[in-house]
Design a protein around this motif. Sequence first.
Motif, PDB file in Angstrom:
ATOM      1  N   ARG A  98      -5.042   5.182   6.027  1.00 37.68           N
ATOM      2  CA  ARG A  98      -4.807   4.360   6.911  1.00 37.68           C
ATOM      3  C   ARG A  98      -4.530   2.797   6.206  1.00 37.68           C
ATOM      4  NH1 ARG A  98      -6.868   4.305  11.993  1.00 37.68           N
ATOM      5  NH2 ARG A  98      -7.749   6.490  12.619  1.00 37.68           N
ATOM      6  N   GLN A 111       0.707  -1.091  -0.065  1.00 34.81           N
ATOM      7  CA  GLN A 111       0.097   0.114   0.139  1.00 34.81           C
ATOM      8  C   GLN A 111       0.784   1.103  -0.064  1.00 34.81           C
ATOM      9  OE1 GLN A 111      -3.275  -0.064   3.032  1.00 34.81           O
ATOM     10  NE2 GLN A 111      -2.947  -2.431   3.082  1.00 34.81           N
ATOM     11  N   GLN A 153      -4.534  -0.898   5.310  1.00 37.03           N
ATOM     12  CA  GLN A 153      -5.653  -1.618   5.420  1.00 37.03           C
ATOM     13  C   GLN A 153      -5.253  -2.850   5.631  1.00 37.03           C
ATOM     14  OE1 GLN A 153      -8.925  -0.679   5.296  1.00 37.03           O
ATOM     15  NE2 GLN A 153      -7.914   1.407   5.328  1.00 37.03           N
TER      16      GLN A 153
END
Length: 126
Positions: free
Chosen positions: A122, A15, A124
């Motif tokens: 955020r 990510q 995940q």
Amino acid sequence: MPPRKVNIVAAADRQISAEFDPHIVGDVNQSQVKVAKFGEAFDWHSHANEDEGFFVLRGRIAIDFRDGTVELDEGDFIVVPRTVEHRPRSLTEKPTVMLFEPSTILNTGDAVSDFTVKNLKRLQPE
């Protein structure tokens, strides 16, 4: 339903592509656990009211202080006390670092630059 676990290193690999782009892993009371990949050099800065904890998950980093440098390897942890001017930087390609900070902290502290992130993403879970 029980809380969900997250493998921080694997999730960060999937990510996070940008350097010095902290992502929130979780909230713990009034603090946050974050993860970021570090780049060549960050801004010199300090935090007037907040301490910062740095835990190296992968790679190596250095934190420069005006009176010296501390190098951290995988598994090393350091707390930078509030008001202490510092500059994190990588010693290996895109090291992965976990940060422990109050939720109110601005990543660049008293410095505002292209590295400043006001709206954190955020991380995940899988």
